[in-house]
Design a protein around this motif. Structure first.
Motif, mmCIF file in Angstrom:
data_model
loop_
_atom_site.group_PDB
_atom_site.id
_atom_site.type_symbol
_atom_site.label_atom_id
_atom_site.label_comp_id
_atom_site.label_asym_id
_atom_site.label_seq_id
_atom_site.Cartn_x
_atom_site.Cartn_y
_atom_site.Cartn_z
ATOM 1 N N GLN A 105 20.325 -30.345 -12.402
ATOM 2 C CA GLN A 105 21.387 -30.804 -13.293
ATOM 3 C C GLN A 105 20.839 -31.035 -14.696
ATOM 4 O OE1 GLN A 105 23.188 -34.484 -12.058
ATOM 5 N NE2 GLN A 105 24.801 -34.412 -13.601
ATOM 6 N N THR A 106 19.667 -31.669 -14.778
ATOM 7 C CA THR A 106 19.024 -31.902 -16.075
ATOM 8 C C THR A 106 18.623 -30.592 -16.733
ATOM 9 O OG1 THR A 106 18.152 -34.022 -15.261
ATOM 10 C CG2 THR A 106 17.144 -33.111 -17.252
ATOM 11 N N ALA A 107 18.165 -29.631 -15.929
ATOM 12 C CA ALA A 107 17.766 -28.326 -16.467
ATOM 13 C C ALA A 107 18.929 -27.644 -17.173
ATOM 14 C CB ALA A 107 17.228 -27.444 -15.344
ATOM 15 N N PHE A 108 20.105 -27.679 -16.576
ATOM 16 C CA PHE A 108 21.292 -27.094 -17.214
ATOM 17 C C PHE A 108 21.612 -27.807 -18.528
ATOM 18 C CE2 PHE A 108 22.268 -25.511 -12.876
ATOM 19 C CZ PHE A 108 22.477 -24.181 -13.199
ATOM 20 N N GLN A 109 21.472 -29.139 -18.545
ATOM 21 C CA GLN A 109 21.741 -29.904 -19.761
ATOM 22 C C GLN A 109 20.747 -29.547 -20.864
ATOM 23 O OE1 GLN A 109 21.537 -33.926 -18.326
ATOM 24 N NE2 GLN A 109 23.612 -33.900 -17.466
ATOM 25 N N LEU A 110 19.486 -29.373 -20.497
ATOM 26 C CA LEU A 110 18.453 -29.046 -21.480
ATOM 27 C C LEU A 110 18.638 -27.636 -22.036
ATOM 28 C CD1 LEU A 110 15.302 -30.611 -19.753
ATOM 29 C CD2 LEU A 110 16.548 -31.507 -21.722
ATOM 30 N N ILE A 111 19.032 -26.703 -21.189
ATOM 31 C CA ILE A 111 19.238 -25.326 -21.645
ATOM 32 C C ILE A 111 20.437 -25.239 -22.591
ATOM 33 C CG2 ILE A 111 19.944 -23.008 -20.881
ATOM 34 C CD1 ILE A 111 18.115 -23.349 -18.488
ATOM 35 N N LYS A 112 21.457 -26.055 -22.353
ATOM 36 C CA LYS A 112 22.641 -26.062 -23.212
ATOM 37 C C LYS A 112 22.313 -26.480 -24.645
ATOM 38 C CE LYS A 112 26.106 -28.351 -21.537
ATOM 39 N NZ LYS A 112 26.864 -29.353 -20.731
ATOM 40 N N VAL A 113 21.188 -27.183 -24.846
ATOM 41 C CA VAL A 113 20.798 -27.632 -26.186
ATOM 42 C C VAL A 113 20.653 -26.442 -27.133
ATOM 43 C CG1 VAL A 113 18.930 -28.688 -27.518
ATOM 44 C CG2 VAL A 113 19.694 -29.757 -25.396
ATOM 45 N N ASP A 114 20.075 -25.347 -26.641
ATOM 46 C CA ASP A 114 19.893 -24.140 -27.459
ATOM 47 C C ASP A 114 20.049 -22.927 -26.545
ATOM 48 O OD1 ASP A 114 19.267 -22.380 -29.502
ATOM 49 O OD2 ASP A 114 17.102 -22.666 -29.330
ATOM 50 N N PHE A 115 21.244 -22.776 -25.994
ATOM 51 C CA PHE A 115 21.480 -21.814 -24.912
ATOM 52 C C PHE A 115 21.037 -20.401 -25.268
ATOM 53 C CE2 PHE A 115 24.095 -18.746 -22.606
ATOM 54 C CZ PHE A 115 23.845 -19.129 -21.302
ATOM 55 N N TRP A 116 21.565 -19.853 -26.365
ATOM 56 C CA TRP A 116 21.281 -18.459 -26.691
ATOM 57 C C TRP A 116 19.844 -18.272 -27.172
ATOM 58 C CZ3 TRP A 116 24.154 -15.135 -24.528
ATOM 59 C CH2 TRP A 116 25.505 -15.396 -24.308
ATOM 60 N N GLN A 131 8.060 -21.771 -21.011
ATOM 61 C CA GLN A 131 9.196 -22.572 -20.539
ATOM 62 C C GLN A 131 8.920 -24.065 -20.669
ATOM 63 O OE1 GLN A 131 12.316 -21.142 -19.549
ATOM 64 N NE2 GLN A 131 11.176 -19.569 -20.661
ATOM 65 N N GLY A 132 7.646 -24.437 -20.588
ATOM 66 C CA GLY A 132 7.285 -25.839 -20.819
ATOM 67 C C GLY A 132 7.555 -26.252 -22.251
ATOM 68 N N LEU A 133 7.250 -25.374 -23.184
ATOM 69 C CA LEU A 133 7.540 -25.660 -24.594
ATOM 70 C C LEU A 133 9.043 -25.731 -24.829
ATOM 71 C CD1 LEU A 133 4.858 -23.359 -26.291
ATOM 72 C CD2 LEU A 133 4.759 -25.830 -25.918
ATOM 73 N N VAL A 134 9.805 -24.894 -24.110
ATOM 74 C CA VAL A 134 11.270 -24.970 -24.172
ATOM 75 C C VAL A 134 11.736 -26.323 -23.638
ATOM 76 C CG1 VAL A 134 13.409 -24.052 -23.183
ATOM 77 C CG2 VAL A 134 11.658 -22.479 -24.018
ATOM 78 N N TYR A 135 11.170 -26.740 -22.522
ATOM 79 C CA TYR A 135 11.532 -28.019 -21.888
ATOM 80 C C TYR A 135 11.301 -29.197 -22.831
ATOM 81 C CZ TYR A 135 10.846 -32.109 -18.838
ATOM 82 O OH TYR A 135 10.880 -33.369 -18.278
ATOM 83 N N PHE A 136 10.112 -29.261 -23.408
ATOM 84 C CA PHE A 136 9.785 -30.379 -24.300
ATOM 85 C C PHE A 136 10.582 -30.303 -25.605
ATOM 86 C CE2 PHE A 136 5.952 -30.542 -21.588
ATOM 87 C CZ PHE A 136 5.972 -31.891 -21.270
ATOM 88 N N SER A 137 10.888 -29.091 -26.055
ATOM 89 C CA SER A 137 11.700 -28.926 -27.257
ATOM 90 C C SER A 137 13.108 -29.473 -27.035
ATOM 91 C CB SER A 137 11.774 -27.450 -27.647
ATOM 92 O OG SER A 137 12.701 -27.246 -28.688
ATOM 93 N N SER A 138 13.707 -29.122 -25.893
ATOM 94 C CA SER A 138 15.059 -29.593 -25.596
ATOM 95 C C SER A 138 15.081 -31.110 -25.412
ATOM 96 C CB SER A 138 15.594 -28.903 -24.328
ATOM 97 O OG SER A 138 15.752 -27.523 -24.541
ATOM 98 N N ARG A 139 14.050 -31.638 -24.788
ATOM 99 C CA ARG A 139 13.971 -33.093 -24.641
ATOM 100 C C ARG A 139 13.839 -33.773 -26.004
ATOM 101 N NH1 ARG A 139 9.764 -35.430 -20.472
ATOM 102 N NH2 ARG A 139 10.470 -37.266 -21.620
ATOM 103 N N GLU A 140 13.115 -33.149 -26.908
ATOM 104 C CA GLU A 140 12.967 -33.712 -28.256
ATOM 105 C C GLU A 140 14.318 -33.731 -28.970
ATOM 106 O OE1 GLU A 140 11.337 -35.334 -31.741
ATOM 107 O OE2 GLU A 140 10.603 -35.269 -29.676
ATOM 108 N N HIS A 141 15.106 -32.689 -28.778
ATOM 109 C CA HIS A 141 16.444 -32.650 -29.376
ATOM 110 C C HIS A 141 17.300 -33.804 -28.876
ATOM 111 C CE1 HIS A 141 16.817 -28.992 -31.816
ATOM 112 N NE2 HIS A 141 15.975 -28.416 -30.976
ATOM 113 N N LEU A 142 17.188 -34.113 -27.588
ATOM 114 C CA LEU A 142 18.035 -35.139 -26.985
ATOM 115 C C LEU A 142 17.468 -36.549 -27.114
ATOM 116 C CD1 LEU A 142 19.084 -33.313 -23.681
ATOM 117 C CD2 LEU A 142 20.412 -33.548 -25.782
ATOM 118 N N GLU A 143 16.134 -36.677 -27.072
ATOM 119 C CA GLU A 143 15.504 -37.997 -27.018
ATOM 120 C C GLU A 143 14.796 -38.405 -28.303
ATOM 121 O OE1 GLU A 143 12.823 -37.868 -23.707
ATOM 122 O OE2 GLU A 143 14.298 -36.898 -22.395
#
Length: 312
Positions: A199-210, A284-296
Motif C-alpha cells: 500500500q505504501t509502495a503505491f503511495q510512493l510511486i504516485k509521488v512521481d508516477f511517470w 529503486q532504492g533511490l526512487v524510494y528515498f526520493s519519494s519519502r523525501e517528497h512526503l516527509e
C-alpha cells in the motif's frame, strides 16, 4: 543525513534517478560490490559448480546419438539429479534474497550509519536477520501479486489488437518491478506488514508516477539488452565454429572445449543478470528515498536542525 559522496534522502526527478544511480556506482561501487561478493561469492561459486555438473550430465546425453540417452541418464541417476536440482533451487533462492536485501541494507546504512557498510561481519548479521522476512515476502508476492501481474499481462495481450494493449504490455513489467522493489524497501527498513508495504509502495510511486515509470522502463530496457547480448553469445560461438571449421555439426558439439565455452557463457550471462538486477535495486532504492523525501521532508528538516546547531 548526507554522506560525504551522495545524498540518499533527496528529491529527484526523472533524469536524476539514473544520474544518481551512476553517481552511486562511481562513489560507492567498489565497497558495494566488494561486500556483495564477500557475502554472495560463496553462493555463486557453489551454484556455478552445481549447475556445471548438472549441465555436463545433460549435455553428454543430449549430444549422444542414442535418442533415449537423457531418459536413461535420469533414470539411472535419479537420486543425484534430484538432489542437485533441489540444492540449486535452494542456493538460487538464497542468492535472490541476498540480492534483494543487500542494496536495501546498504542504502539504509548510508542514511545514518555509513560506517556499518565497512564492517562486513556486522553487515552480514543485518542480512541474515532479514532472511526469514525476505523469504516470507517473496513467497507471498509469488502467491498473491504474481497471479495479478499474470492477469494484467494476459489482458494487455488481448487488448493489443486495440492498440491500447501495446503500451500497457510495455509498462506492466517496469511498473510491477518498481512496486515490488519499493514495497520490499518499506518491508525491510520500516518493518511494515506485507500488505501495508505494498500500500505504501503505491503511495510512493504516485509521488512521481511517470518519472518513476519512465526511469524503470529505460533501466529495464538496458538490462534486457545487455542480458540478451550475453545470452546469445553461445549461439554466436556455435555458428562461428560451424562455418569456420571443417568438422560436422555433430563433431563440433562433441568437442569438450566447446562444451566448456557454452557453460562459461551461460555462467557469465547469469552473473551479469544478477549484477544488473542489483544495480536496478539500487536505482529503486533511490526512487524510494526520493519519494519519502517528497512526503516527509526528512533531509530538509535535518538540514534545518544542522544549521540551527551550527548557529548555537
Amino acid at each position: 543525513m548526507e554522506n560525504n559522496k551522495i545524498t540518499i534522502f533527496k528529491r529527484r526527478n526523472f533524469g536524476e534517478y539514473l544520474n544518481d544511480t551512476f553517481a552511486f556506482l562511481k562513489s560507492e561501487g567498489k565497497l558495494f560490490f566488494q561486500n556483495f561478493m564477500k557475502l554472495c561469492g560463496g553462493y555463486f561459486i557453489l551454484l556455478i559448480l552445481l549447475t556445471y555438473f548438472l549441465f555436463d550430465m545433460f549435455y553428454d546425453s543430449a549430444t549422444s546419438m542414442e535418442g533415449d540417452k537423457i531418459d536413461s541418464m535420469i533414470n539411472n541417476n535419479f537420486g543425484i539429479t534430484f538432489v542437485l536440482v533441489i540444492v540449486i533451487v535452494i542456493v538460487s533462492i538464497l542468492i535472490s534474497i541476498n540480492i534483494f536485501t543487500f542494496p536495501v541494507i546498504y542504502l539504509n546504512n548510508m542514511v545514518a550509519q555509513p560506517e556499518k557498510n565497512k564492517d562486513i561481519k556486522g553487515f552480514s548479521k543485518q542480512i541474515k536477520a532479514n532472511i526469514r522476512r525476505g523469504f516470507s515476502f517473496f513467497l507471498l508476492t509469488i502467491l498473491i501479486v504474481g497471479p495479478v501481474v499474470a492477469i494484467a499481462f494476459s489482458l494487455s495481450a488481448i487488448l493489443i489488437f486495440l492498440i491500447v494493449g501495446i503500451p500497457m504490455l510495455l509498462l506492466i513489467g517496469p511498473f510491477s518491478a518498481s512496486v515490488v522493489a519499493i514495497a520490499y524497501y518499506e518491508y525491510v527498513i520500516r518493518k511494515q506488514a506485507f500488505f501495508t508495504s505494498y500500500q505504501t509502495a503505491f503511495q510512493l510511486i504516485k509521488v512521481d508516477f511517470w518519472g518513476i515509470l519512465g526511469n524503470s522502463f529505460i533501466l529495464m530496457f538496458i538490462m534486457q539488452a545487455l542480458g540478451y547480448l550475453t545470452s546469445i553469445l553461445p549461439r554466436i560461438l556455435y555458428i562461428f565454429g560451424f562455418f569456420t571449421s571443417s568438422l560436422s555439426e555433430y563433431e563440433i558439439s562433441e568437442m569438450g572445449f566447446y562444451k566448456v565455452i557454452i557453460a562459461l557463457s551461460l555462467i557469465i550471462a547469469s552473473v551479469v543478470s544478477f549484477t544488473l538486477y542489483t544495480i536496478f535495486l539500487v536505482n529503486q532504492g533511490l526512487v524510494y528515498f526520493s519519494s519519502r523525501e517528497h512526503l516527509e521532508s526528512y533531509q530538509s528538516m535535518l538540514d534545518i536542525e544542522t544549521i540551527g546547531q551550527n548557529n548555537e
